[in-house]
Design an enzyme around this catalytic site. Sequence first.
Site, PDB file in Angstrom:
ATOM      1  N   ASN A   7       0.998  -1.182  -0.177  1.00 30.91           N
ATOM      2  CA  ASN A   7      -0.075  -0.075  -0.160  1.00 30.91           C
ATOM      3  C   ASN A   7       0.956   1.296   0.256  1.00 30.91           C
ATOM      4  O   ASN A   7       1.708   1.696   0.948  1.00 30.91           O
ATOM      5  CB  ASN A   7      -0.567  -0.464   1.366  1.00 30.91           C
ATOM      6  N   ARG A  91      -2.610  -2.044  -3.078  1.00 28.48           N
ATOM      7  CA  ARG A  91      -3.773  -1.520  -3.038  1.00 28.48           C
ATOM      8  C   ARG A  91      -3.307   0.060  -4.599  1.00 28.48           C
ATOM      9  O   ARG A  91      -2.467   0.910  -3.951  1.00 28.48           O
ATOM     10  CB  ARG A  91      -3.595  -0.606  -2.057  1.00 28.48           C
ATOM     11  N   HIS A 179     -13.051   3.481  -0.483  1.00 30.04           N
ATOM     12  CA  HIS A 179     -13.109   2.533   0.841  1.00 30.04           C
ATOM     13  C   HIS A 179     -13.795   1.592   0.261  1.00 30.04           C
ATOM     14  O   HIS A 179     -14.323   0.461   1.088  1.00 30.04           O
ATOM     15  CB  HIS A 179     -14.012   2.680   1.539  1.00 30.04           C
ATOM     16  N   ARG A 239     -11.815  16.742   6.199  1.00 31.96           N
ATOM     17  CA  ARG A 239     -12.059  16.724   5.581  1.00 31.96           C
ATOM     18  C   ARG A 239     -13.629  17.340   5.917  1.00 31.96           C
ATOM     19  O   ARG A 239     -13.756  16.340   6.486  1.00 31.96           O
ATOM     20  CB  ARG A 239     -12.787  15.712   4.412  1.00 31.96           C
ATOM     21  N   GLU A 382      -8.643  -4.484   4.751  1.00 31.02           N
ATOM     22  CA  GLU A 382      -8.632  -4.284   3.464  1.00 31.02           C
ATOM     23  C   GLU A 382      -6.934  -5.160   2.961  1.00 31.02           C
ATOM     24  O   GLU A 382      -7.110  -5.134   1.559  1.00 31.02           O
ATOM     25  CB  GLU A 382      -8.077  -2.847   3.139  1.00 31.02           C
TER      26      GLU A 382
END
Length: 395
Positions: A7, A91, A179, A239, A382
């Site tokens: 990743n 990823r 996601h 955010r 993940e």
Amino acid sequence: MKILVLNSGSSSLKYQLFDMEDESVMAKGLVEKIGLPGSVLNHKVSGGEKIVIDADIPSHAVAIEMVTTVLTDAEHGVIASMSEINAVGHRTIHGGAISSSCLITSEVIAEMERLVELAPLHNPPAILGIKACAEKMPNIPMAGVFDTAFHQSMPPVSYIYGLPYDYYEKYQLRRYGFHGTSHRYVAARAQQLLGNPPESKIITCHLGNGSSVCAVLNGLSYDTSMGFTPLEGLMMGTRSGDIDPAIVTFLMDKENLTPEEMNTILNKKSGLAGISGVSSDMRYIEEAALQGNERAKLALDVFARGVVRYIGAYAAEMNGVDALVFTAGIGENGTAMREAICANLSYLGFALDKEANAQRGVEICISTQSSKLKAFVIPTNEELMIARDTLELIE
Ligand code: AMP
């Protein structure tokens, strides 16, 4: 079969080596501050000590070189040579119209490069990681597992914005969602926990530093809260999430901001950090709220309200909901936040099992036995999902 999962972030590289016989993690680690002063590799063999290697790590290529060296090291390694690795799973974030995980080819890399415009922070490091790997391990197949892929099942009614249709055609300006690997993993697990019914309506809440909600209808993403970029939807650590789009031009005008400065405010200075003025980290905000900090309390309330709003919206869109899932840092560990969100769900026939909800970081059902709507905490994984997809592709 051994699968290495990578990743790549802008200045970091996370890795996990899986033995797919039993899906166990043989070793994992993190290279931090690539290209910056103080770069370091943290490596841990399962059941062993963590080791820290300080070194000058100027690029992702050097980081991957270090990872291969430590994995094959006589003392700290877990394999004798890289030829024991059957494939590498990357990823990858933005895959545009790519609707499933795929083996990396020059066409896939070209598509990721074309999409850099849409994911300027995420696709370039993933491409760097892929290219460095291809150079270092030219004979090992690689797969890309895209965060956007799961959401390609959304119907147009979920992904088309109320803008002139020309822009969709010209710039592929639409909701993509992110996601996806996490939503897919926890939704599949929830489906099992429900006893694999032929039809199911599940709402998955990935609540972490980045947060999104997904409506999963019969195992497929039907709608999700992140959009063209990961800025839309829930308010997050830094955010803004959903705001009136007119605020953007208003603020740019009033504060004389460039598009880049405006982007920084929306992505880095808003959300939990922006409202609370304390931190982007839920733990510090909860602490401040307990000490009576009103803005911290407000930030928590706004966060919970956002999740409640999306759950309501997705229950309405799917005309019902069988199960809710909480996952990621806040979803798995934030017991108070889960309780605050669940306090608003009795209209769906939901009742919280408070004792179960007091547990952190474990898979657990947090609805009472008689609750019509089930709710589960399911730790996301993940990396395992990426390893599974990679294995399936090479087989
Ligand atoms: P993630 O991005 O999935 O790593 O999640 C990070 C978020 O999870 C941060 O906001 C953390 O504060 C939050 N988090 C981690 N542990 C806890 C905890 N015990 N209680 C509340 N929030 C937590």
